[in-house]
Design a protein around this motif. Structure first.
Motif, PDB file in Angstrom:
ATOM      1  N   GLN A 241      34.577  31.601  41.614  1.00 49.65           N
ATOM      2  CA  GLN A 241      33.431  31.298  41.492  1.00 49.65           C
ATOM      3  C   GLN A 241      33.215  30.883  42.939  1.00 49.65           C
ATOM      4  O   GLN A 241      31.272  31.283  42.830  1.00 49.65           O
ATOM      5  CB  GLN A 241      32.889  32.076  40.071  1.00 49.65           C
ATOM      6  CG  GLN A 241      33.873  33.161  39.839  1.00 49.65           C
ATOM      7  CD  GLN A 241      32.413  33.440  38.073  1.00 49.65           C
ATOM      8  OE1 GLN A 241      33.003  32.116  37.822  1.00 49.65           O
ATOM      9  NE2 GLN A 241      32.551  34.743  38.163  1.00 49.65           N
TER      10      GLN A 241
ATOM     11  N   THR B 171      27.833  44.102  37.846  1.00 53.95           N
ATOM     12  CA  THR B 171      28.723  43.123  36.805  1.00 53.95           C
ATOM     13  C   THR B 171      27.661  43.341  35.769  1.00 53.95           C
ATOM     14  O   THR B 171      27.232  42.944  34.695  1.00 53.95           O
ATOM     15  CB  THR B 171      28.124  41.459  37.394  1.00 53.95           C
ATOM     16  OG1 THR B 171      27.154  42.055  37.519  1.00 53.95           O
ATOM     17  CG2 THR B 171      29.035  41.988  38.368  1.00 53.95           C
TER      18      THR B 171
ATOM     19  N   SER C 162      31.162  44.684  33.228  1.00 54.02           N
ATOM     20  CA  SER C 162      32.181  43.048  33.277  1.00 54.02           C
ATOM     21  C   SER C 162      33.302  42.809  32.124  1.00 54.02           C
ATOM     22  O   SER C 162      34.063  42.380  32.086  1.00 54.02           O
ATOM     23  CB  SER C 162      30.913  42.513  32.362  1.00 54.02           C
ATOM     24  OG  SER C 162      30.558  41.701  33.789  1.00 54.02           O
TER      25      SER C 162
ATOM     26  N   ALA D 263      35.972  44.514  33.511  1.00 55.27           N
ATOM     27  CA  ALA D 263      36.909  42.963  34.557  1.00 55.27           C
ATOM     28  C   ALA D 263      37.748  41.976  33.328  1.00 55.27           C
ATOM     29  O   ALA D 263      38.824  42.023  33.863  1.00 55.27           O
ATOM     30  CB  ALA D 263      35.879  41.940  35.269  1.00 55.27           C
TER      31      ALA D 263
ATOM     32  N   HIS E 280      35.407  42.002  42.480  1.00 59.29           N
ATOM     33  CA  HIS E 280      33.943  42.459  41.512  1.00 59.29           C
ATOM     34  C   HIS E 280      33.092  42.347  42.673  1.00 59.29           C
ATOM     35  O   HIS E 280      32.430  41.280  43.069  1.00 59.29           O
ATOM     36  CB  HIS E 280      34.590  41.282  40.852  1.00 59.29           C
ATOM     37  CG  HIS E 280      33.312  42.426  39.086  1.00 59.29           C
ATOM     38  ND1 HIS E 280      33.670  42.311  37.997  1.00 59.29           N
ATOM     39  CD2 HIS E 280      32.781  43.463  39.449  1.00 59.29           C
ATOM     40  CE1 HIS E 280      33.415  42.366  37.472  1.00 59.29           C
ATOM     41  NE2 HIS E 280      32.458  43.849  37.772  1.00 59.29           N
TER      42      HIS E 280
ATOM     43  N   TYR F 248      24.366  38.061  38.024  1.00 63.06           N
ATOM     44  CA  TYR F 248      24.547  38.925  37.526  1.00 63.06           C
ATOM     45  C   TYR F 248      24.897  40.020  36.294  1.00 63.06           C
ATOM     46  O   TYR F 248      23.464  39.354  35.717  1.00 63.06           O
ATOM     47  CB  TYR F 248      25.461  37.601  36.817  1.00 63.06           C
ATOM     48  CG  TYR F 248      27.011  37.349  37.002  1.00 63.06           C
ATOM     49  CD1 TYR F 248      28.269  37.973  37.779  1.00 63.06           C
ATOM     50  CD2 TYR F 248      27.204  36.670  38.027  1.00 63.06           C
ATOM     51  CE1 TYR F 248      29.443  37.114  37.924  1.00 63.06           C
ATOM     52  CE2 TYR F 248      28.192  35.312  38.625  1.00 63.06           C
ATOM     53  CZ  TYR F 248      28.674  35.954  38.739  1.00 63.06           C
ATOM     54  OH  TYR F 248      30.073  36.089  39.037  1.00 63.06           O
TER      55      TYR F 248
ATOM     56  N   SER G 248      28.272  39.497  29.276  1.00 70.08           N
ATOM     57  CA  SER G 248      28.397  39.729  30.870  1.00 70.08           C
ATOM     58  C   SER G 248      29.011  39.012  31.898  1.00 70.08           C
ATOM     59  O   SER G 248      29.954  38.351  32.180  1.00 70.08           O
ATOM     60  CB  SER G 248      27.731  40.863  31.923  1.00 70.08           C
ATOM     61  OG  SER G 248      26.463  40.465  32.587  1.00 70.08           O
TER      62      SER G 248
ATOM     63  N   CYS H 138      32.577  37.911  33.025  1.00 63.80           N
ATOM     64  CA  CYS H 138      33.242  37.552  34.710  1.00 63.80           C
ATOM     65  C   CYS H 138      34.159  36.828  34.560  1.00 63.80           C
ATOM     66  O   CYS H 138      34.777  36.885  35.810  1.00 63.80           O
ATOM     67  CB  CYS H 138      32.103  38.078  35.373  1.00 63.80           C
ATOM     68  SG  CYS H 138      31.275  39.724  35.825  1.00 63.80           S
TER      69      CYS H 138
ATOM     70  N   TYR I 269      34.639  37.316  43.269  1.00 63.33           N
ATOM     71  CA  TYR I 269      33.697  38.055  42.401  1.00 63.33           C
ATOM     72  C   TYR I 269      32.229  37.901  43.915  1.00 63.33           C
ATOM     73  O   TYR I 269      32.556  36.464  44.613  1.00 63.33           O
ATOM     74  CB  TYR I 269      32.115  36.799  41.553  1.00 63.33           C
ATOM     75  CG  TYR I 269      33.366  37.726  40.184  1.00 63.33           C
ATOM     76  CD1 TYR I 269      34.453  37.719  39.709  1.00 63.33           C
ATOM     77  CD2 TYR I 269      32.724  38.559  39.752  1.00 63.33           C
ATOM     78  CE1 TYR I 269      35.474  37.826  38.494  1.00 63.33           C
ATOM     79  CE2 TYR I 269      33.340  39.005  38.839  1.00 63.33           C
ATOM     80  CZ  TYR I 269      34.832  38.422  38.281  1.00 63.33           C
ATOM     81  OH  TYR I 269      35.157  39.247  37.100  1.00 63.33           O
TER      82      TYR I 269
END
Ligand code: GTP
Ligand code: MG
Lengths: 203, 500
Positions: free
Chosen positions: A69, B16, B21, B24, B36, B43, B269, B273, B283
């Motif tokens: 991320q 998201t 989420s 996902a 995503h 988010y 969420s 994620c 992401y």
């Protein structure tokens, strides 16, 4: 081992730019492995658990990797929740990775809980003689400005890999208020019986 | 790493918010290549949570949105900096997590079951939604109250409480018990309620159970219905009352709903994620979908992203609202998020032995309790009070989430409700408002996002989409069923001492 569950748990995060070697460092430290081929080693690893004793007390380290991320700088606030320490990693053979650190410090300082310990690591020390572009002193100076510890390591050759973890844990455990701040309160509702094997009740 | 356009994506998820989420999360062990994206730089989408500074930016963003978007008419109010005393001031921006999704989650919701079976509950800290309060005018009480002020009355928490409640006379108690006994098994007695399914709850309670107007109000409060009691149907209300009553005690005494710390749905969420990312998903925030080109059967869909890249994906999971819809939504809610300079301790005090300290209390203002010359009060108002234990504000303060159905005077009504709460909570001295963020949220009439409690319909939508993506032969029983990720390697004990 059931007894490990009861050890005081410390949450430590790895952050920093993509390719700096966060996953490599984590896997070297936890599993003593290094795979120079793989650059997607993080897939499927939520966190690694490692037992570490400092001053005669054993701790259970929960070491979290960014799960990719960080690639588009989309780490969520929730990643930082309850973290006692944050290890910021850059690559000494890559100038942009070092230049990005100021922003990573900012992100860690705004998101981690007050008093959380930061620690700066320059990785890929094995490349020092061939392709170093960030001097040791530069890293040291950056760490000094943010009031945090610093060292250079190589996940590839094992050099110094234990040092950042031992140092950061040592600093964390000197701050009892930090450990207290993250302990769960009486208001927390357990969805699963504490000793249970994953069964949710009465639904 | 490869650029976005070089990868052959299996699934592209847009947005998201909670639903996407959770999708996902559901796909996080599928081995599919997932991209995503969210057009926002944060988010959560319509379920996001904000620091004060992020809330400022969100207000600006809403001002620029189309009037048919999910949110409209957002505005902020803060008192004069100079005028506020040091100890009763807003803290720094990051000390707050104001959430767009304070929906309570009933303990019997499948959401909790799925957060447990998918193992992400480990990253969440759940807190109890403890006390329910009803705002009561003195004359509406069964037993006269010497104090002429309106008061907050605790809703009875189960049968024992009702027996001990001195404000309900014995005959009324018996009627109430009869109703409660019926409602927890209402499905087994269709003959009692089905003929009345479309009639109003108040009429049903009066005609079938002889409940007084006051008791009708208590029962209606449990539905969290935003409609007038006379427009809240029996068919809508009974399952909600049943859910409320049968949820109490599931995870411990004294509460029937929970909320994740740090902003409820917003935190779920984010955690979902992260699970998607751990499973290999990519992401990208601040990146929306510009155009979509379907190339026909067996051809990947070509999607142009707002960052200029074009990506190919087998499946596209779109966000909740279709972006080009210009018809106004049939239902709108008026909402205020307020920060107050009081811990409101008495609202959270436990009345049940052994119950966890509640972090959230629900205050219900039944219709006509806030009426003034200029503000009609026809629809119920709900205020969810979040203590600082939720992590949403500093100690010594609370965050209030007030909701009612939109009308031209609904904002004034919410302001009146906030003021009434400040005046009636006993322990607060001169608590005052430090901050209010008001806005309107709209959507299709029965849309889960407009519900005050998490609506399991969301999970059915997620399961359906998951099923469509996974294709033929997937076992529905495997939905959200995951093992803990390996991470444990407790074989070695370092026994290291540090440098000293
Ligand atoms: N020479 C050398 N290479 C290293 C070292 N540590 C990591 N690498 C290599 O650097 C590359 C990136 O390492 P990762 O551990 O995947 O980096 P990361 O920070 O986790 O980055 P992400 O891929 O974004 O997760 C890999 O090819 C590693 O093999 C090191 O100490 N020395
Ligand atoms: Mg990595």
């Amino acid at each position: 081992m059931a007894s490990d569950e009861s050890l005081p748990a410390l949450k430590i995060l790895m952050i920093g730019p993509s390719g700096a070697g966060k996953s490599a460092l984590l896997i070297r430290y936890c599993d003593d492995q290094f795979d120079s081929e793989s650059s997607t080693a993080t897939i499927g690893v939520d966190f690694k658990v490692k037992k570490l004793s400092v001053h005669g007390t054993a701790y259970r380290l929960n070491l979290l990797d960014t799960a990719g991320q960080e690639r588009f700088r989309t780490l969520s606030n929730s990643y930082y929740r309850g973290a006692h320490g944050v290890i910021l990693v850059y690559d000494i053979s890559n100038r942009p990775s070092f230049q990005a650190m100021e922003r990573w410090f900012e992100e860690a300082e705004t998101n981690a809980m007050p008093g959380a310990i930061l620690y700066l690591v320059g990785n890929k020390m094995d490349k020092a003689s061939s392709s170093r572009v960030v001097r040791y002193e530069e890293g040291e100076e950056l760490a000094r400005r943010h009031g945090c510890g610093f060292c250079e390591v190589s996940a590839k050759t094992r050099d110094n890999v234990k040092k950042p973890f031992v140092d950061i844990v040592d600093q964390i455990v000197r701050k009892p208020e930090l450990l207290k701040a993250s302990s769960r309160r009486s208001g927390t509702v357990a969805l699963v019986e504490p000793e249970g094997t994953g069964s949710i009740c009465a639904c | 790493m490869e650029s976005l356009s070089e990868t052959q994506w299996d699934v592209l998820i847009e947005g998201t918010g909670l639903r996407q989420s959770l999708l996902a999360l559901a796909l996080s062990r599928s081995g599919k290549k997932i991209l995503h994206v969210d057009q926002n730089g944060y988010y959560g989408d319509a379920e996001a949570a904000f620091s004060l500074q992020e809330a400022d930016e969100w207000v600006e963003q809403v001002k620029g949105d189309s009037p048919t978007g999910t949110f409209r008419n957002a505005s902020l109010w803060k008192p004069d900096e100079e005028a506020s005393k040091e100890e009763r001031k807003l803290s720094f921006s990051r000390a707050y997590t104001l959430t767009l999704s304070p929906q309570i989650i009933y303990t019997r919701s499948q959401l909790l079951t799925q957060l447990v079976s998918s193992k992400v509950y480990r990253q969440l800290e759940f807190q109890a939604v403890g006390n329910w309060w009803i705002y009561t005018l003195p004359e509406a009480e069964a037993v006269s109250e010497s104090d002429q002020k309106a008061i907050l009355k605790r809703l009875p928490n189960g049968r024992e409480d009702i027996f001990e409640d001195e404000s309900i006379e014995n005959r009324a108690k018996r009627s109430l018990m009869k109703f409660l006994k019926f409602v927890v098994n209402y499905e087994e007695h269709p003959e009692i309620w089905q003929p009345h399914a479309e009639s109003s709850l108040s009429d049903f309670l009066a005609s079938q159970f002889q409940l007084s107007p006051y008791l009708q109000t208590l029962i209606a409060a449990l539905t969290l219905s935003l409609d007038k009691p006379e427009e809240t149907s029996v068919g809508y209300a009974l399952p909600r009352i049943e859910r409320h009553l049968t949820s109490i005690g599931v995870f411990g005494p004294g509460f029937g709903a929970v909320l994740p710390k740090w902003g409820g749905g917003a935190e779920i969420s984010q955690v979902a994620c992260r699970a998607g990312a751990v499973g290999g998903g990519s992401y990208v925030l601040g990146t929306g979908i510009k155009t979509v080109q379907e190339k026909g059967e067996d051809q990947p869909i070509e999607v142009e992203l707002s960052n200029g890249e074009t990506v190919k994906t087998k499946y596209l999971a779109r966000g909740s609202e279709s972006k080009d819809d210009t018809t106004p939504s049939p239902r709108a809610l008026s909402k205020i998020i307020a920060v107050v300079s009081s811990p409101f301790a008495s609202l959270f005090e436990s009345s049940v032995e052994g119950s966890p300290l509640a972090a959230v209390s629900v205050v219900v203002f039944p219709p006509n309790t806030l009426t003034t010359d200029t503000i009609p009060h026809t629809h119920p108002v709900y205020i969810m009070v979040h203590s600082s234990e939720t992590g949403e504000c500093p100690a010594g303060q609370c965050v209030l989430y007030a909701t009612t159905l939109y009308s031209p005077t609904s904002k004034a009504l919410l302001d009146a409700a906030l003021q009434a709460l400040l005046n009636s909570a006993k322990d607060i001295g001169d608590a005052k408002l430090l901050y209010t963020l008001s806005y309107e949220q709209q959507g299709p009439a029965s849309h889960p996002s407009l519900d005050l409690a998490f609506n399991d319909q969301v999970l059915e939508d997620v399961a359906q989409e998951w099923d469509a993506i996974m294709g033929e032969g997937v076992d529905p029983a495997t939905f959200m069923q995951f093992e803990d990720r390996p991470g444990m390697n407790d074989d070695d004990n370092e026994g290291l001492a540090s440098a000293n």
